[in-house]
Design a protein around this motif. Sequence first.
Motif, PDB file in Angstrom:
ATOM      1  N   GLU A  44       0.407   9.997   2.908  1.00  0.00           N
ATOM      2  CA  GLU A  44      -0.007   9.960   4.308  1.00  0.00           C
ATOM      3  C   GLU A  44      -1.337   9.233   4.479  1.00  0.00           C
ATOM      4  OE1 GLU A  44       3.106  12.523   3.722  1.00  0.00           O
ATOM      5  OE2 GLU A  44       1.105  12.787   2.801  1.00  0.00           O
ATOM      6  N   GLU A  45      -2.135   9.168   3.409  1.00  0.00           N
ATOM      7  CA  GLU A  45      -3.451   8.524   3.479  1.00  0.00           C
ATOM      8  C   GLU A  45      -3.459   7.136   2.841  1.00  0.00           C
ATOM      9  OE1 GLU A  45      -6.033   9.690   5.080  1.00  0.00           O
ATOM     10  OE2 GLU A  45      -4.982  11.541   5.649  1.00  0.00           O
ATOM     11  N   TYR A  46      -2.715   6.970   1.748  1.00  0.00           N
ATOM     12  CA  TYR A  46      -2.756   5.714   0.988  1.00  0.00           C
ATOM     13  C   TYR A  46      -1.353   5.229   0.657  1.00  0.00           C
ATOM     14  CZ  TYR A  46      -7.812   5.640   0.144  1.00  0.00           C
ATOM     15  OH  TYR A  46      -9.165   5.556   0.305  1.00  0.00           O
ATOM     16  N   SER A  47      -1.255   3.923   0.470  1.00  0.00           N
ATOM     17  CA  SER A  47      -0.032   3.306  -0.027  1.00  0.00           C
ATOM     18  C   SER A  47      -0.340   2.594  -1.339  1.00  0.00           C
ATOM     19  CB  SER A  47       0.511   2.286   0.979  1.00  0.00           C
ATOM     20  OG  SER A  47       0.882   2.915   2.179  1.00  0.00           O
ATOM     21  N   VAL A  48       0.672   2.541  -2.211  1.00  0.00           N
ATOM     22  CA  VAL A  48       0.522   1.888  -3.514  1.00  0.00           C
ATOM     23  C   VAL A  48       1.334   0.592  -3.500  1.00  0.00           C
ATOM     24  CG1 VAL A  48       0.859   2.092  -6.002  1.00  0.00           C
ATOM     25  CG2 VAL A  48       0.254   4.110  -4.657  1.00  0.00           C
ATOM     26  N   ILE A  49       0.639  -0.526  -3.617  1.00  0.00           N
ATOM     27  CA  ILE A  49       1.297  -1.835  -3.700  1.00  0.00           C
ATOM     28  C   ILE A  49       1.184  -2.311  -5.133  1.00  0.00           C
ATOM     29  CG2 ILE A  49       1.309  -4.211  -2.881  1.00  0.00           C
ATOM     30  CD1 ILE A  49      -0.049  -3.222  -0.315  1.00  0.00           C
ATOM     31  N   PHE A  50       2.312  -2.414  -5.831  1.00  0.00           N
ATOM     32  CA  PHE A  50       2.279  -2.849  -7.221  1.00  0.00           C
ATOM     33  C   PHE A  50       2.043  -4.357  -7.296  1.00  0.00           C
ATOM     34  CE2 PHE A  50       4.793   1.098  -7.698  1.00  0.00           C
ATOM     35  CZ  PHE A  50       3.987   1.724  -8.645  1.00  0.00           C
ATOM     36  N   THR A  51       1.214  -4.756  -8.253  1.00  0.00           N
ATOM     37  CA  THR A  51       0.895  -6.167  -8.460  1.00  0.00           C
ATOM     38  C   THR A  51       0.996  -6.473  -9.955  1.00  0.00           C
ATOM     39  OG1 THR A  51      -1.469  -5.724  -8.744  1.00  0.00           O
ATOM     40  CG2 THR A  51      -0.691  -6.161  -6.494  1.00  0.00           C
ATOM     41  N   SER A  52       0.811  -7.736 -10.295  1.00  0.00           N
ATOM     42  CA  SER A  52       0.883  -8.126 -11.707  1.00  0.00           C
ATOM     43  C   SER A  52      -0.379  -7.767 -12.475  1.00  0.00           C
ATOM     44  CB  SER A  52       1.125  -9.635 -11.828  1.00  0.00           C
ATOM     45  OG  SER A  52       0.060 -10.362 -11.245  1.00  0.00           O
ATOM     46  N   GLY A  53      -1.397  -7.284 -11.793  1.00  0.00           N
ATOM     47  CA  GLY A  53      -2.638  -6.906 -12.438  1.00  0.00           C
ATOM     48  C   GLY A  53      -3.719  -6.691 -11.407  1.00  0.00           C
ATOM     49  N   CYS A  54      -4.900  -6.337 -11.864  1.00  0.00           N
ATOM     50  CA  CYS A  54      -6.013  -6.088 -10.955  1.00  0.00           C
ATOM     51  C   CYS A  54      -6.420  -7.357 -10.217  1.00  0.00           C
ATOM     52  CB  CYS A  54      -7.192  -5.533 -11.751  1.00  0.00           C
ATOM     53  SG  CYS A  54      -8.584  -5.029 -10.723  1.00  0.00           S
ATOM     54  N   THR A  55      -6.411  -8.496 -10.912  1.00  0.00           N
ATOM     55  CA  THR A  55      -6.781  -9.761 -10.276  1.00  0.00           C
ATOM     56  C   THR A  55      -5.819 -10.098  -9.145  1.00  0.00           C
ATOM     57  OG1 THR A  55      -7.800 -10.615 -12.300  1.00  0.00           O
ATOM     58  CG2 THR A  55      -7.102 -12.230 -10.664  1.00  0.00           C
ATOM     59  N   ALA A  56      -4.527  -9.879  -9.355  1.00  0.00           N
ATOM     60  CA  ALA A  56      -3.546 -10.145  -8.309  1.00  0.00           C
ATOM     61  C   ALA A  56      -3.765  -9.226  -7.106  1.00  0.00           C
ATOM     62  CB  ALA A  56      -2.132  -9.969  -8.856  1.00  0.00           C
ATOM     63  N   ALA A  57      -4.200  -7.994  -7.350  1.00  0.00           N
ATOM     64  CA  ALA A  57      -4.498  -7.070  -6.257  1.00  0.00           C
ATOM     65  C   ALA A  57      -5.668  -7.576  -5.430  1.00  0.00           C
ATOM     66  CB  ALA A  57      -4.787  -5.679  -6.813  1.00  0.00           C
ATOM     67  N   LEU A  58      -6.698  -8.091  -6.102  1.00  0.00           N
ATOM     68  CA  LEU A  58      -7.853  -8.642  -5.397  1.00  0.00           C
ATOM     69  C   LEU A  58      -7.455  -9.876  -4.588  1.00  0.00           C
ATOM     70  CD1 LEU A  58     -10.396  -8.264  -8.330  1.00  0.00           C
ATOM     71  CD2 LEU A  58     -10.583  -7.117  -6.116  1.00  0.00           C
TER      72      LEU A  58
END
Length: 773
Positions: A44-58
């Motif tokens: 309800e507060e956060y969503s998780v978006i999967f990426t190929s790594g931390c750099t891709a998330a940024l």
Amino acid sequence: FNIFQNVIYTFLCSFFLFILLYFIKRLFVLNPCRILEHFNTCPEEYSVIFTSGCTAALKLVADTFPWKAVSNEGPGSQFCYLTDNHTSVVGIRGVTALQGVGTVSVLPHEVETRARKPQTQTNGEEECSVPHLFCYPAQSNFSGRKYPLSYVKGIQSQQLYPHRGRWFVLLDAACFVSCSPLDLSQYPADFVPISFYKMFGFPTGLGALLVRNEAAEVLRKTYFGGGTAAAYLVAENYFVPKPNVVSRFEDGTISFLDIISLHHGFETLQKLTGGMLNIQLHTFGLARYTYIVLSCLRHSNGKPVAQIHYDNDFQNIAEQGAILNFSLLDCHGRTVGYSQVDKMASLFNIHIRTGCFCNTGACQHYLVISNQNVRSNLHAGHICGDNIDLIEGRPTGSIRVSFGYMSSFEDCRNFLRFVVNCFVDKPLILDQKRLIKLKSAEPMESNGQVITPSPERITPSGDTVSKEGKKNNGSSHTLTNLFIYPVKSCASFEVTEWPLGPQGLLYDRLWMVVNENGVCLSQKREPKLCLIRPVICLASNTLQLQVSGMEAVTVPLETSLTNSDLRTSQSKVCGDRVQTVDCGEEVSAWLSEFLGKTCHLIRQRPEFLRDMKFGRAKAGDCGATALSLVNEAQFLLINRASVSFLQEHIANRYDSVNEGTWHDMEQLIQRFRANLVISGQEAFSEDGWSHLTIGDTQFQVIGRCGRCQMIGVDQKSATRTQEPLRSLSECRSGQVTFGVYLAHQTARNTTAVLILSVGACVIPRISESTEKP
């Protein structure tokens, strides 16, 4: 009956497949909830978006944040980041610059010193709705310094870093969450990139962006990939994204098998450790213990062994993570190059990280590297990730030791023993006053143990090793051995006299063995290469490869490029692309049988010219010098006096039972794979030479040869040993140079054939200004 049997079989297979898919789906669906539970929040507060790594998330945040450019109509967005941020955060400015968005680098102390009370929004103030982004690390990946998580609310409410507008916070938690708990219910950052590899050690190539749902609504996405569209038209600019936040941002097929494994990662973490609080206490204790002992080590003259780069005395677990960053110093206070330390650490199965760790801002701050230094270092040939660790005596990076939940106290002791044995000028001194002071301030319960460095005596390197600056006054040496290495990384071929070619000794390192992907094989990866003995016969114009127990194979010295059966290719040697030609299937099959994998023998194309890098030569002396498939220079020379000194040092470290292992000087000489071996009276005197004459041939000294683990391969048995690299580092105060590179430039129009002969007189010339080795 057969039809009925097939129906039953099909039904059962479908049923079990349905059950399997159901459980896979359950695991898949549960994972986002399990991830959010780990950070004390909920869907309800956060969503998780999967990426190929931390750099891709940024990068996802950078590409979708609603940046507003500065215009005549009003102010624009600001992108602010702490100077202690990772490169992947600083790289966001590449996106903002194209959109006319202001970028501000913020020093750590400025966050709080520029604080103010929140201002009331005035009606009609358009600037108060302008979106801004502030990025800072929860923990520095350089020094382990933890920044206050309270900054999150302080910046969002404009109590910190005063600027009007709506402020969003990107909290880089990749380094922090590996060993510390993060409570997003208490510190609700808008965007939190994480790396599961840093948390569990597996899987690689999987990260996530935790997005606060309130902040997710402002993100704007222009690109859409498979799985993100509710509907779109091909012929018209019509696109409707899926309503779910996660579905809108995960383009294409995500790594669902790796995502399933996260469930086991969290379960294992909990079962082994009992939770993140225990991990934080454990890893901080190890880091603090290592810091205390390392900071108290002193050389025999009382000078410190290490310079530790930190902001606190590891007193507060809320201010310091499980990272120790430092530089090692010799007994004269000079920095030991980090690449030398890394080479030695690998011999002891110790993994350290060296360089600037993708954090140029922190590196500049702690090592006092100016902007001009960064530019001049690049001009001198240093780039991120290379082994150029010192330029004009100044360090270009440092050493980092990181602890995780699987680290143990014995790991700390092994690391500290390694430092003492390899880099301390004996006898060791412990700074007792500092030790007592730091221990008395210890914040946690510990076992009270203090490391006792190994008592074995290691002969320190002194000024008597080489008397620098002393003129040679014409004293001569003799060329005692002459080796060529026709096939790179294979055994030597010893001769008594040999002609010089345009690239060094004739036929020296013109061939090399590559794998099926064309990658050069060396003894670092394939020690058995040293058992292959090349033999050159100039009379029959052939190169023969011999191995005990196998029939020899022969290839021609000169390759006819008109032969349609030969394949041409490109390979790499020390970063240089070289043009080569395959030597045929017969020798490939022979090598593949011996090495147990698909291999090929390739030869440098005769017309291909490869120049020695200009930075290696002294300006105006050699110019461009042609190279074969060698790493650095045309020739490598070593001095028997230096070998004898090292041999004695090694023998002193072992008892009489093992002393015989190193009594054979010729075997030790073979490990250094030199072309030219000379007699000499003074060890390491060659380090101070600028030129030398062998017979009638002139050579220029290009530089010293930095050694690696390859000299640990016994050239007779192909077994690996820690020696002689370990003793070389000890007797040279952490440096691992041995031998010097030479260059000889053949006159362009000459037709004379120059020949080197064993027994020739060697006359060196001492440099006017030399450095101590």
